[in-house]
Design an enzyme around this catalytic site. Structure first.
Site, PDB file in Angstrom:
ATOM      1  N   LYS A   1      -4.318  -8.510  -5.896  1.00  0.00           N
ATOM      2  CA  LYS A   1      -5.651  -8.838  -5.397  1.00  0.00           C
ATOM      3  C   LYS A   1      -6.656  -7.777  -5.835  1.00  0.00           C
ATOM      4  CE  LYS A   1      -6.056  -6.579  -0.955  1.00  0.00           C
ATOM      5  NZ  LYS A   1      -6.885  -6.561   0.221  1.00  0.00           N
TER       6      LYS A   1
ATOM      7  N   LYS B   1       0.812  -1.212   0.000  1.00  0.00           N
ATOM      8  CA  LYS B   1       0.000   0.000   0.000  1.00  0.00           C
ATOM      9  C   LYS B   1       0.845   1.260   0.000  1.00  0.00           C
ATOM     10  CE  LYS B   1      -4.437  -1.640   1.487  1.00  0.00           C
ATOM     11  NZ  LYS B   1      -5.638  -1.526   2.288  1.00  0.00           N
TER      12      LYS B   1
ATOM     13  N   LYS C   1     -10.350  -2.236  -3.494  1.00  0.00           N
ATOM     14  CA  LYS C   1     -11.085  -0.980  -3.630  1.00  0.00           C
ATOM     15  C   LYS C   1     -10.202   0.117  -4.179  1.00  0.00           C
ATOM     16  CE  LYS C   1     -13.754  -1.590   0.599  1.00  0.00           C
ATOM     17  NZ  LYS C   1     -12.781  -2.107   1.586  1.00  0.00           N
TER      18      LYS C   1
HETATM   19  P1  ADP Z   1      -9.731  -3.717   0.558  1.00  0.00           P
HETATM   20  O1  ADP Z   1      -8.504  -4.572   0.740  1.00  0.00           O
HETATM   21  O2  ADP Z   1     -10.382  -3.901  -0.766  1.00  0.00           O
HETATM   22  O3  ADP Z   1      -9.524  -2.281   0.925  1.00  0.00           O
HETATM   23  P2  ADP Z   1     -10.729  -4.229   3.205  1.00  0.00           P
HETATM   24  O4  ADP Z   1      -9.336  -3.976   3.675  1.00  0.00           O
HETATM   25  O5  ADP Z   1     -11.801  -3.357   3.707  1.00  0.00           O
HETATM   26  O6  ADP Z   1     -10.784  -4.264   1.617  1.00  0.00           O
HETATM   27  O7  ADP Z   1     -11.059  -5.745   3.515  1.00  0.00           O
HETATM   28  C1  ADP Z   1     -12.290  -6.182   4.049  1.00  0.00           C
HETATM   29  C2  ADP Z   1     -12.366  -7.691   4.021  1.00  0.00           C
HETATM   30  O8  ADP Z   1     -12.430  -8.123   2.667  1.00  0.00           O
HETATM   31  C3  ADP Z   1     -11.179  -8.405   4.648  1.00  0.00           C
HETATM   32  O9  ADP Z   1     -11.641  -9.556   5.347  1.00  0.00           O
HETATM   33  C4  ADP Z   1     -10.361  -8.816   3.469  1.00  0.00           C
HETATM   34  O10 ADP Z   1      -9.601  -9.980   3.732  1.00  0.00           O
HETATM   35  C5  ADP Z   1     -11.429  -9.102   2.440  1.00  0.00           C
HETATM   36  N1  ADP Z   1     -10.907  -8.898   1.097  1.00  0.00           N
HETATM   37  C6  ADP Z   1     -10.486  -7.731   0.558  1.00  0.00           C
HETATM   38  N2  ADP Z   1     -10.069  -7.901  -0.693  1.00  0.00           N
HETATM   39  C7  ADP Z   1     -10.216  -9.240  -0.955  1.00  0.00           C
HETATM   40  C8  ADP Z   1      -9.960 -10.061  -2.093  1.00  0.00           C
HETATM   41  N3  ADP Z   1      -9.478  -9.539  -3.211  1.00  0.00           N
HETATM   42  N4  ADP Z   1     -10.253 -11.385  -2.008  1.00  0.00           N
HETATM   43  C9  ADP Z   1     -10.767 -11.925  -0.884  1.00  0.00           C
HETATM   44  N5  ADP Z   1     -11.031 -11.207   0.221  1.00  0.00           N
HETATM   45  C10 ADP Z   1     -10.757  -9.896   0.197  1.00  0.00           C
HETATM   46 NA    NA Z   2      -7.421  -5.136   3.031  1.00  0.00          NA
END
Ligand code: ADP
Ligand code: NA
Length: 353
Positions: A218, A114, A221
């Site tokens: 991955k 990040k 968002k």
């Molecule tokens: P992001 O990484 O998109 O900002 P968050 O940090 O808010 O999302 O993650 C919220 C939940 O969603 C966590 O449990 C995270 O492991 C899961 N998560 C986020 N991205 C993925 C992904 N690409 N595949 C599976 N789970 C995910």
């Molecule tokens: Na995350």
């Protein structure tokens, strides 16, 4: 023993996507039948990468709340709230800033991803993010944490923090008579714990959904390309278009699941199909092995539209009444505080404040 309790959360940073749904929120629904559950909209985490507009933070918080409810989290049975309304998260995060070691945090790969090359410019909050996550979980002495595979390392850090706290304050915990017998006694650790070592719950075909544009990243968002992810708010046309444009190799699907090795894009699409259909990857390959993407992609697009359309419809319906969502969050914050306040009171005593 510690009472089983589940805690998890999603950041309100907009663009709630399929990875969040398949890797996290959809897995929470059945857990509600197994143990008391707390689902948080982690808005304190959402400012680690920069401050969004105040209006954006509020509307994204409501969007995530609506997604929880639309997916089947029942606010009458489970606690739904946003982190900034329960001050114990920030207080415990500070304590954990003083428990965790720099070396531990330096090993966190998500920070490296990040922060990118210019890590000197990242906020201290982004660096200390895993300590806040540990505080989120341990303020409720939660024992189970359903998350995507990307959070595994952070959860290991949470366990390290809990363990160090239990070890460093073993005598105080015993003196105060507030410990819980160590569930797995051994000579190296105290026989009473105040904090549980929470278990990650990571399983199934969709623990890490990858970007549709790059099978090595991955789905996230924060990816600048909207084509890289399927947002829960996307309509049928957008979903079909994104699946059709998803990057793939020119080969048809393999006849055996082992043939997906070394083909990250194909593997990702098969995994998404499996998770959406409630099947294993083997079952998907049994049905589509040998087929070209010109056949598999439209089937996947139809399935995704089928599964996601009711969810996004329900989200839109809920978001039309923000006052009702705010009511859920307020009641949830009261229930969450009622658990976290006594825990922090104990922890202050243990530390000696
Ligand atoms: P992001 O990484 O998109 O900002 P968050 O940090 O808010 O999302 O993650 C919220 C939940 O969603 C966590 O449990 C995270 O492991 C899961 N998560 C986020 N991205 C993925 C992904 N690409 N595949 C599976 N789970 C995910
Ligand atoms: Na995350």
């Amino acid at each position: 023993a510690f009472q089983p309790r589940c805690f998890s959360g999603v950041q309100p940073t907009g663009n709630l996507h399929l990875g969040n749904y398949l890797g996290a929120v959809s897995r929470w629904v059945p857990l509600q039948d197994q143990m008391p559950s707390i689902f948080c909209v982690v808005d304190l985490h959402a400012i680690t990468a920069g401050f969004p507009d105040a209006g954006e933070l509020k509307s994204a918080t409501r969007e995530v709340t609506a997604a929880y409810i639309a997916a089947g989290i029942d606010p009458k049975r489970s606690i739904i709230f946003n982190q900034s309304q329960v001050k114990e998260h920030a207080e415990l995060a500070w304590i954990f800033n003083c428990v965790a070691r720099m070396g531990w945090l330096n090993r966190m790969t998500q920070f490296k991803d990040k922060a990118g090359k210019n890590s000197e410019n990242a906020s201290v909050g982004l660096f200390a993010y895993p300590n806040l996550m540990a505080a989120d979980i341990l303020a409720y002495r939660a024992t189970h944490v359903p998350v995507g595979d990307d959070q595994k390392q952070h959860l290991e850090l949470t366990r390290d923090i809990a363990q160090k706290f239990n070890n460093d304050f073993a005598e105080r915990i015993k003196e105060l008579g507030i410990g819980v017998p160590n569930p797995t006694p051994s000579p190296e650790v105290p026989d009473e714990f105040y904090l549980p070592l929470p278990e990650p719950m990571i399983a199934g075909p969709a623990t890490r959904i990858m970007s549709l544009r790059d099978g090595t990243k991955k789905m996230s968002k924060s990816d600048p390309s909207d084509l890289s992810r399927i947002n829960l708010a996307d309509d049928a046309d957008a979903i079909s278009k994104k699946v059709k444009k998803a990057k793939t190799d020119p080969e048809p699907l393999p006849g055996e699941v082992e043939g997906l090795k070394g083909r990250p894009e194909a593997d990702n699409l098969v995994g998404i199909f499996a998770a959406l259909a409630g099947k294993t990857k083997e079952e998907v390959i049994r049905d589509y092995g040998g087929q070209p993407f010109s056949v598999f992609k439209p089937a996947l697009a139809d399935l995704a539209v089928d599964k996601l359309a009711p969810l996004s419809g329900e989200m839109r319906r809920l978001m039309a009444d923000p006052a009702e969502i705010d009511k859920v969050l307020k009641a949830g914050a009261e229930s969450a505080s009622a658990i976290a306040e006594p825990v922090l009171r104990d922890m202050r005593k243990i530390i000696g404040f």
